[in-house]
Structures are given as C-alpha cells and as structure tokens.
Design a protein around this motif. Structure first.
Motif, PDB file in Angstrom:
ATOM      1  N   GLY A 222     104.481  24.354   4.170  1.00  0.00           N
ATOM      2  CA  GLY A 222     103.417  25.096   3.519  1.00  0.00           C
ATOM      3  C   GLY A 222     102.743  26.017   4.511  1.00  0.00           C
ATOM      4  O   GLY A 222     103.023  25.995   5.710  1.00  0.00           O
ATOM      5  N   LEU A 235     104.170  20.107  -2.714  1.00  0.00           N
ATOM      6  CA  LEU A 235     104.552  21.509  -2.866  1.00  0.00           C
ATOM      7  C   LEU A 235     105.409  21.917  -1.682  1.00  0.00           C
ATOM      8  O   LEU A 235     105.546  21.169  -0.714  1.00  0.00           O
ATOM      9  CB  LEU A 235     103.313  22.406  -2.970  1.00  0.00           C
ATOM     10  CG  LEU A 235     102.251  22.315  -1.861  1.00  0.00           C
ATOM     11  CD1 LEU A 235     102.643  23.103  -0.618  1.00  0.00           C
ATOM     12  CD2 LEU A 235     100.907  22.810  -2.369  1.00  0.00           C
ATOM     13  N   TRP A 238     104.241  27.222  -0.303  1.00  0.00           N
ATOM     14  CA  TRP A 238     102.995  27.881  -0.719  1.00  0.00           C
ATOM     15  C   TRP A 238     102.153  28.245   0.504  1.00  0.00           C
ATOM     16  O   TRP A 238     101.812  27.401   1.308  1.00  0.00           O
ATOM     17  CB  TRP A 238     102.203  26.975  -1.642  1.00  0.00           C
ATOM     18  CG  TRP A 238     100.895  27.562  -2.085  1.00  0.00           C
ATOM     19  CD1 TRP A 238      99.665  27.295  -1.587  1.00  0.00           C
ATOM     20  CD2 TRP A 238     100.708  28.542  -3.105  1.00  0.00           C
ATOM     21  NE1 TRP A 238      98.704  28.037  -2.231  1.00  0.00           N
ATOM     22  CE2 TRP A 238      99.324  28.814  -3.170  1.00  0.00           C
ATOM     23  CE3 TRP A 238     101.571  29.222  -3.972  1.00  0.00           C
ATOM     24  CZ2 TRP A 238      98.791  29.725  -4.065  1.00  0.00           C
ATOM     25  CZ3 TRP A 238     101.032  30.129  -4.859  1.00  0.00           C
ATOM     26  CH2 TRP A 238      99.663  30.376  -4.911  1.00  0.00           C
ATOM     27  N   SER A 298     101.401  22.860 -10.723  1.00  0.00           N
ATOM     28  CA  SER A 298     101.686  24.290 -10.836  1.00  0.00           C
ATOM     29  C   SER A 298     101.617  24.692 -12.301  1.00  0.00           C
ATOM     30  O   SER A 298     101.822  23.868 -13.203  1.00  0.00           O
ATOM     31  CB  SER A 298     103.057  24.636 -10.251  1.00  0.00           C
ATOM     32  OG  SER A 298     104.094  24.166 -11.091  1.00  0.00           O
ATOM     33  N   TRP A 305     107.715  27.139  -5.253  1.00  0.00           N
ATOM     34  CA  TRP A 305     106.856  26.186  -4.539  1.00  0.00           C
ATOM     35  C   TRP A 305     106.662  24.867  -5.280  1.00  0.00           C
ATOM     36  O   TRP A 305     105.990  23.965  -4.782  1.00  0.00           O
ATOM     37  CB  TRP A 305     105.477  26.803  -4.262  1.00  0.00           C
ATOM     38  CG  TRP A 305     104.976  27.714  -5.337  1.00  0.00           C
ATOM     39  CD1 TRP A 305     104.517  27.378  -6.560  1.00  0.00           C
ATOM     40  CD2 TRP A 305     104.920  29.140  -5.273  1.00  0.00           C
ATOM     41  NE1 TRP A 305     104.164  28.486  -7.278  1.00  0.00           N
ATOM     42  CE2 TRP A 305     104.393  29.600  -6.501  1.00  0.00           C
ATOM     43  CE3 TRP A 305     105.236  30.087  -4.296  1.00  0.00           C
ATOM     44  CZ2 TRP A 305     104.190  30.946  -6.782  1.00  0.00           C
ATOM     45  CZ3 TRP A 305     105.034  31.426  -4.568  1.00  0.00           C
ATOM     46  CH2 TRP A 305     104.510  31.852  -5.807  1.00  0.00           C
ATOM     47  N   TRP A 681      93.845  27.679  -5.978  1.00  0.00           N
ATOM     48  CA  TRP A 681      95.237  27.477  -5.675  1.00  0.00           C
ATOM     49  C   TRP A 681      95.666  26.324  -6.571  1.00  0.00           C
ATOM     50  O   TRP A 681      94.856  25.566  -7.094  1.00  0.00           O
ATOM     51  CB  TRP A 681      95.438  27.180  -4.173  1.00  0.00           C
ATOM     52  CG  TRP A 681      94.789  25.900  -3.697  1.00  0.00           C
ATOM     53  CD1 TRP A 681      93.473  25.662  -3.432  1.00  0.00           C
ATOM     54  CD2 TRP A 681      95.450  24.664  -3.444  1.00  0.00           C
ATOM     55  NE1 TRP A 681      93.275  24.366  -3.025  1.00  0.00           N
ATOM     56  CE2 TRP A 681      94.470  23.726  -3.025  1.00  0.00           C
ATOM     57  CE3 TRP A 681      96.785  24.238  -3.524  1.00  0.00           C
ATOM     58  CZ2 TRP A 681      94.771  22.407  -2.688  1.00  0.00           C
ATOM     59  CZ3 TRP A 681      97.079  22.938  -3.185  1.00  0.00           C
ATOM     60  CH2 TRP A 681      96.081  22.033  -2.771  1.00  0.00           C
ATOM     61  N   PHE A 682      96.705  26.262  -6.857  1.00  0.00           N
ATOM     62  CA  PHE A 682      98.050  26.704  -6.577  1.00  0.00           C
ATOM     63  C   PHE A 682      98.296  28.049  -7.272  1.00  0.00           C
ATOM     64  O   PHE A 682      97.475  28.935  -7.218  1.00  0.00           O
ATOM     65  CB  PHE A 682      98.869  25.602  -7.156  1.00  0.00           C
ATOM     66  CG  PHE A 682     100.158  25.184  -6.677  1.00  0.00           C
ATOM     67  CD1 PHE A 682     100.811  25.762  -5.624  1.00  0.00           C
ATOM     68  CD2 PHE A 682     100.769  24.134  -7.313  1.00  0.00           C
ATOM     69  CE1 PHE A 682     102.033  25.306  -5.237  1.00  0.00           C
ATOM     70  CE2 PHE A 682     101.964  23.681  -6.938  1.00  0.00           C
ATOM     71  CZ  PHE A 682     102.615  24.259  -5.896  1.00  0.00           C
ATOM     72  N   ASP A 683      99.413  28.184  -8.020  1.00  0.00           N
ATOM     73  CA  ASP A 683      99.773  29.455  -8.639  1.00  0.00           C
ATOM     74  C   ASP A 683      98.960  29.689  -9.912  1.00  0.00           C
ATOM     75  O   ASP A 683      98.307  28.807 -10.445  1.00  0.00           O
ATOM     76  CB  ASP A 683     101.269  29.475  -8.971  1.00  0.00           C
ATOM     77  CG  ASP A 683     101.672  28.354  -9.924  1.00  0.00           C
ATOM     78  OD1 ASP A 683     100.966  27.324  -9.964  1.00  0.00           O
ATOM     79  OD2 ASP A 683     102.687  28.499 -10.626  1.00  0.00           O
ATOM     80  N   SER A 690      95.012  28.537 -12.172  1.00  0.00           N
ATOM     81  CA  SER A 690      95.572  27.361 -11.513  1.00  0.00           C
ATOM     82  C   SER A 690      94.820  26.104 -11.949  1.00  0.00           C
ATOM     83  O   SER A 690      93.618  26.126 -12.188  1.00  0.00           O
ATOM     84  CB  SER A 690      95.460  27.519  -9.995  1.00  0.00           C
ATOM     85  OG  SER A 690      95.646  26.287  -9.345  1.00  0.00           O
TER      86      SER A 690
END
Length: 780
Positions: A222, A235, A238, A298, A305, A681-683, A690
């Motif tokens: 990461g 993950l 990322w 996610s 990721w 975060w994440f995506d 997210s």
C-alpha cells in the motif's frame, strides 16, 4: 482491529525458576529467561538511561545514579528501586539512586520519582508535553523517607501499539520523533512494543527469492499512509506504489528504532508471515493453495486494490516463506527478542475481529485455533479488555496466556473519552482471578497523542499490585498536570472524571460528530424529535442527530467554566491549554479538547442540525438559510479556536509527509496519501462515496475551514435549492458535488500553518460569551 496473537518462535521449553504470579507467566517463563540472557549488557543499558535522562531533564543529568540489578533482588520479578544516594556531597553529585532490572525499569523509576516526589508530569508534546516546574533545582531534590521503595511488575510485560497505529499516527515520523516516543515508552514502563517500521524492505528481499519482481510488489504494497491495511491483507496497491527510496529510508529508520529499543532492554515485537501474498505468487507457484479473499469496504470490488490473496497455512510454501521472512529480519537487524506478531483474521471474511463480533467464533473454533500451538508458544492480546473483556467469557482464553489491553482510541480520532475506573481495576481483577493466564498489560490504541490522563493511568498498571483509588489519583494528577494546586481545577477534573472519562454504557466511542461525519442521506430520512427516552436513544444511537453522549452536557459546561476561571493562574501552562481545548470541543460539537476546554458545542451543533432538518421538513426557507449560516459560523469559530494550539493543526500532518519525499512526484504522492487517509478512502465513484469516508476524521484547524465547512455548505445549498424550486432533495447531485469536492481537496496542495496563532484563553472566553453565557444548559 481485532484480537491478535503474538507467536513465540523459539524451540526451547523449560520450567519456571521462581514461583510465578499467574499460570500464564509459568507458561512463558522459559522465553523470559532467554530474553534476560540475551538482553543488552548492563553498561549499554545504563548509558542509554543516562542519555535519556539528559534529553528529558538535562538540568538534573547528574542528580540521579542508575544501576542494573538482577531479578534475584526483586524476588525473581522485574522491578525498580528508589533510595537516597548514600553519599550526597552537594550540588552536582547524585542525590537519588535508582536501581532496576533493565533500562526500562530505570527510566520507569525516574518517572515514578518525578511524579510522586516532585509533582512532575510527562506526556506527548501535542498533549501539553512536560511539566517540570515543581522539580527542585539540582542539589535540593526531595529525600525518600523510607530506606528503599521497591515497585515490582505483577506481570512481566507491558505491551504497546496497534497494527494500525503505524498508519494513523506514525506514517510520517522521522528519527527525531521516534527517539522522543521511545523515551516516552521507557518512562511509561513499556517493554513489549510493536516494531513494524520498514518491513516492506524485508519483504522485497524475501519475495525476490521466490521470483517475485519489484514491479509485482508495486501492486502488493500500500501507499505510505495505508501500509497497515496492506500488511493485514485488507487491500493492495492503494496509495502506491512505494518508491525504492521510501523502502530504503524506512529500513534505515527501523534499524535505529530497534537499536534504541535494544539499548533500553525492551523486547520489540517484529512482524511474522500471516499468509498475505502478492497476486503474482499464483503464477510462480500454480499448485500452491492460494485463495482470493473477499471485498473489504471497496465500492465496486475493483481488482486494482480489492480482494487480496491468502496462502493456506497447511501448504509447505507457507512455512518456507515464513521462515525466510524471519531469517531475513534476523540478518538485517542482527538480533530478535523471539516474539512476533501474526494475525491472519484481521477484518477478513468470515472471522472478522478475532474472537468477537462474528458468530463464527464459538468455543470449539476458539479452542481449535488457540490449542493448535503448544502452550507457552502463543500469547493473545485481549485488545479491548476495558470495554469487552474476552478473558471473562473464554475461561482465560482456554488456558492460553494473554495480555490485558486498553484499546480506547479508534482511527486516531480526537475525542475526549475514557473509562478510567475500568482501567484502574480491570487488570487487577484479571490477574487475581482464578487460574489466571494473564502475562501483561497493554495499550493498544489505534492512534496516540490524545487523552493523556487515560494513558498516564494505564501505564501505571504495569507496576500496580492493587486497584487504584481513581478519585484520589485524579486529584493528584490535576496538581501534577499543571504544576500547582488550584481548587477550581481540582473541581473541574472531578467533573470530568465522573462524566467524559467514565463512559460505562458499553458503546464504542467512535467520533461521528456531525461536522466530521456529515450525513450523506436524504434529510427526510433523518429522525429529528428531541424528545427521546433512553431506550429510544439506544435504538437510534447511530443517528446523525443523536450522537453518543454518556454525560450531562451541563456538567461539562460547568467544568469549562472552571477552566476558564482558572486561566489567569494557568494561562502559561501548555498542559492547561491542552485541557482547555478539549473541554471546549466536548461542548462545542465537541468544540475540541483540553485546555481549550471545548465547550460542549457538540450538543449545540447536533441540535442545530436537527433544527435545520426540521425547518426543511416544514418548508421554512428562511429558517433553513438562517440556521445553516449559524452552523457554518460555528464551524469557522471552532477552526479559530483550534488554530490556537499546535496539537490541533492540519499543517504538521501534511508537511511531515512532504518532508519525507525525495522529489516533486513523491511529494504529491505522499501529500495525497496524507489528505486521503483523514477524509475519504478507499475508492469511490462519482455518485457513490467510499464506505470508509470520515473514518479517520480529525478535529484540526484547516481541515474544518477548508474541507468540513465547505462540504456542509454544499448540503445546505441543496436544502435551500429544494425549497426554492419546490422539488425534492437532489441526493444524487449532492453526492456528486461533495464527492468531487473531496477528490479535488485530496489532490490539492495548498499550504496550512504549522504553528499556532491566537491566545486560547482569550478565544475561549470570547466563544463562551458568544454561545453559552446566559443561555440555558442542555442536558441529553
């Protein structure tokens, strides 16, 4: 985080040399003996202790004499001893003799003497730093009335850190900051700290021997602010890729960290292999038992990721990689304390948090895991024992040694919170229980530099044989904290002790205040009635309009008033300024923290949010516009308050990230990592945020003004637009705008102050007069 295991990778068994305090200590006695035999030479430890003394209180560097003693002088346990030096001849000569079994015990003894003979206080610099004003000058230190004071550890280990602390707090630390932290650890008696820094460089060397290229690892590691979750297999990729310069830099830093821990006689806990492997390993070893794990938070299971790979522990390749990793660490570091951290099940599916939260973990499953390792070769961290002690319901982990840990903090959020009564009694209850397998105490917070009172007390439990009278302890703490006895401050701390620092409802305290976790829902779905019974509140406690409040805000406002009234006496005290801040926050949404004793604006902002939504539902355009303006004004005022204290600034977090960069490209990457971790975060997609948005939120000046405030303004804009046009609330448009705002903010590079600006006492008085003076107190 979940409940981890520490694995002892050492092949020698034995029996205890002395009678142990618990059954658990008997099980690990051979390891303790080996650690003692392989510890740094006494001369090296003593030199390290003197060096720390010079850093901590240089004016008294010659006032103390240190000596390392055998456990035989302490009944076979670790201890420190305090006594008057037998040959005091005047200024410049040693006055106090401190003996201890390691340098950690020496510095713990120093700290104990400074606290309880000199009225000193030592905490993190962001939480007020040190208060040494009551320490007499060298040559005039208080004498110890008894011939000798001996403090023994009731259990051998004092554990420190959490696997995610390395990201929430330590991401951007350099050696200067680490040196201060290791000194702090030793003063607090910590002898079993996690040591996770730099492991990616070790993994790079290991996986190269298994035909995994550096390019393959770009997809595995990461980014700098997300290493913790890549290490745990949640993950991959990322925030990356990691530059080679970062890997090299962090490995050098780790070697300095371990060298200092060794000099102090600590037992650093290194990482072990849990089965988390790069995707490329499937191609190199097609017959290996490698499973792709499920989605971890996610939005759309993006393979860039999401969904990491786990090597089955029964596959011969698992042992081969695990052994190679341990040996590579030994080669690079030159030594080991024979204790490693390993947790395959951290927030992965199905087990979730180990031994809790998931119905998978019934007694047969727990026993199967715990008993798969020979007794004495594994220790469990009861990670959240101050709230949800597993030792109570698991027959002491079915005979397996464990460490009683205080989790306390989630995601490094800044929240005034604690359960100090549980901290002062829980470890004692566990150790004295029938057939206890407890082998230590620990602090396993996800983020540090907050609530120093909680950590001051918890650290003492490493040497406490009996339960603590917390009320009396708090009175002493208040005097030590500020360097003088101020009756109004004593009264304020008594209030804080019975309110914010005694959350006994069993709920997690995860900061979800409306500023830092703004509602991403249609306003029509928000429940707004202020008339709630306690039972109704319990049912909807996650509502944006009903935050987790376990105290009466009127009482905390009274504490704030007492802090303000004491300002003329304590305004120059850094520790006072911190407390003053936090009590404000708890009153101002929580306006922020200690010496800015954050007025319980928490209720004001939550109540204001409820009023805004009520006005919207009634079609009151003027009311929505007026109340929205008032809400945003509160956010601005809160930012002004936070700007008065170095510990509540966004700038240092961002600048420390950029400082580690080697070029402009890295500077952009590292700053993006830093900004993203504390926001969303994440995506995400254009219309779907997210699932981890606002999880790592912070009450920092700059973040409120530049991000939280503008985000709230967008929501209010759509409320007003809906009423003006007579249409329903445009939830999709709201989401598109605030998500874009977030992504743009994460990629921006505007500069924020790194030094405080403004007088906290003046600002606090101004805010009190503006929002609280003469108004009715709110109780919830």
């Amino acid at each position: 985080m979940g409940f981890w295991v520490l694995v002892f990778l050492f092949g020698i068994y034995g029996v205890p040399m002395v009678e142990s305090s618990t059954i658990g200590v008997e099980y690990v006695s051979r390891l303790l003996e080996i650690q003692d035999l392989e510890r740094a030479p006494p001369s090296l430890q003593i030199a390290a202790a003197y060096a720390a003394l010079s850093r901590i209180i240089p004016s008294h560097s010659s006032s103390f004499q240190f000596s390392i003693i055998s456990k035989d002088y302490c009944g076979g346990e670790s201890c420190f001893k305090l006594s008057n030096h037998p040959a005091v001849v005047g200024g410049g000569s040693p006055e106090i003799l401190i003996s201890g079994t390691t340098a950690v015990e020496l510095l713990s003894g120093l700290h104990w003497y400074l606290k309880y003979w000199c009225g000193a206080h030592i905490s993190w610099s962001k939480t007020g730093g040190v208060q040494l004003s009551l320490v007499p000058k060298s040559g005039s230190l208080p004498r110890i009335q008894d011939a000798e004071i001996t403090m023994k550890r009731p259990t051998p280990w004092s554990y420190y850190q959490n696997a995610v602390s390395s990201s929430y707090t330590f991401s951007w630390w350099d050696w200067e900051r680490w040196e201060k932290e290791i000194d702090w650890m030793a003063l607090q008696g910590i002898n079993l700290p996690l040591a996770f820094t730099g492991q990616e460089a070790i993994w790079q060397k290991v996986f190269q021997n298994f035909n995994i290229s550096a390019r393959d690892l770009d997809d595995f590691f990461g980014g700098p602010a997300f290493l913790a979750w890549a290490r745990m297999g949640n993950l991959h990729g990322w925030g990356g890729p990691l530059p080679q310069s970062w890997l090299d830099q962090q490995l050098m830093l780790q070697k300095k960290i371990l060298a200092r821990m060794y000099e102090f006689g600590m037992n650093p806990v290194l990482p072990a292999f849990s089965g988390n492997v790069p995707a490329a390993l499937k191609n190199v070893y097609p017959s290996a038992k490698i499973t792709r794990l499920g989605n971890w938070f996610s939005v759309s299971s993006d393979p860039r990721w999401c969904c990491t790979y786990l090597l089955d522990a029964t596959d011969p390749l698992f042992v081969e990689i695990g052994r190679a990793f341990i040996l590579q660490q030994l080669k690079d570091y030159g030594w080991t304390s024979h204790i490693y951290n390993c947790d395959t099940f951290d927030e992965n599916t199905p087990p979730g948090w180990l031994f809790t939260d998931d119905p998978f973990w019934k007694p047969p499953q727990m026993k199967a895991l715990l008993h798969s390792v020979p007794v004495g070769k594994l220790v469990v961290l009861d990670l959240y024992a101050e709230v949800k002690p597993v030792w109570v319901t698991s027959q002491q982990f079915y005979g397996v040694p464990y460490i009683w840990c205080m989790l306390h903090n989630f995601a490094g959020n800044i929240e005034m919170y604690g359960i100090v009564d549980s901290v002062g009694t829980g470890p004692i209850d566990a150790r004295l229980s029938a057939n206890s397998t407890m082998v230590g105490v620990g602090m396993s917070m996800e983020g540090i530099e907050q609530n120093p009172v909680v950590y001051d007390l918890m650290s003492e439990m490493a040497f406490r044989q009996d339960k603590v009278d917390v009320k009396t302890w708090i009175d002493t703490y208040a005097q030590r904290r500020y360097g003088q006895l101020v009756p109004s401050i004593q009264e304020a701390w008594n209030i804080l002790y019975h309110t914010v620092y005694n959350c006994t409802d069993g709920l997690n305290d995860k900061n979800r205040d409306v500023i830092v976790a703004f509602p991403d829902i249609d306003p029509n779905s928000i429940f707004t009635s202020p008339l709630l019974s306690r039972a109704m509140y319990e049912q909807i406690r996650d509502s944006y309009t009903h935050p987790h409040l376990w105290y009466l805000t009127s009482e905390v406002i009274r504490a704030l008033e007492l802090f303000i009234a004491s300002g003329d006496h304590l305004s120059e005290s850094n520790t006072y300024r911190f407390e003053f801040f936090i009590t404000h926050r708890i009153n101002f949404c929580p306006l922020v923290r200690e010496t800015m004793i954050f007025y319980d604006f928490r209720y004001d902002l939550v109540d204001l949010t409820r009023q805004i939504v009520e006005a919207y539902k009634l079609g009151d355009l003027h009311g929505v516009a007026y109340l929205s303006h008032k809400f945003l004004g509160l956010v601005e005022d809160l930012d002004v308050l936070l700007a008065c204290n170095d510990g509540f600034l966004l700038g240092p977090w961002l600048e420390s990230a950029k400082k580690l960069a080697q070029n402009e490209e890295q500077k952009k990457q590292f700053e993006w990592n830093a900004r993203t971790q504390i926001t969303m975060w994440f995506d995400n997609t254009e219309e779907e945020a997210s699932l981890l948005r606002d999880y790592g939120n912070k009450y920092w000046s700059g973040l409120l003004r530049d991000y939280y405030g503008p985000r709230a303004a967008i929501y209010f804009k759509f409320l007003i637009q809906s009423l003006e046009e007579g249409d329903g609330f445009q939830l999709g448009q709201w989401r598109r705008e605030w998500i874009k705002l977030t992504n743009d903010w994460q990629s921006s590079n505007n500069i924020f102050p790194t030094k405080s600006n403004g007088n906290p006492l003046d600002v606090s008085r101004w805010l009190y007069d503006k929002y609280l003076k003469g108004s009715d107190s709110y109780d919830f």
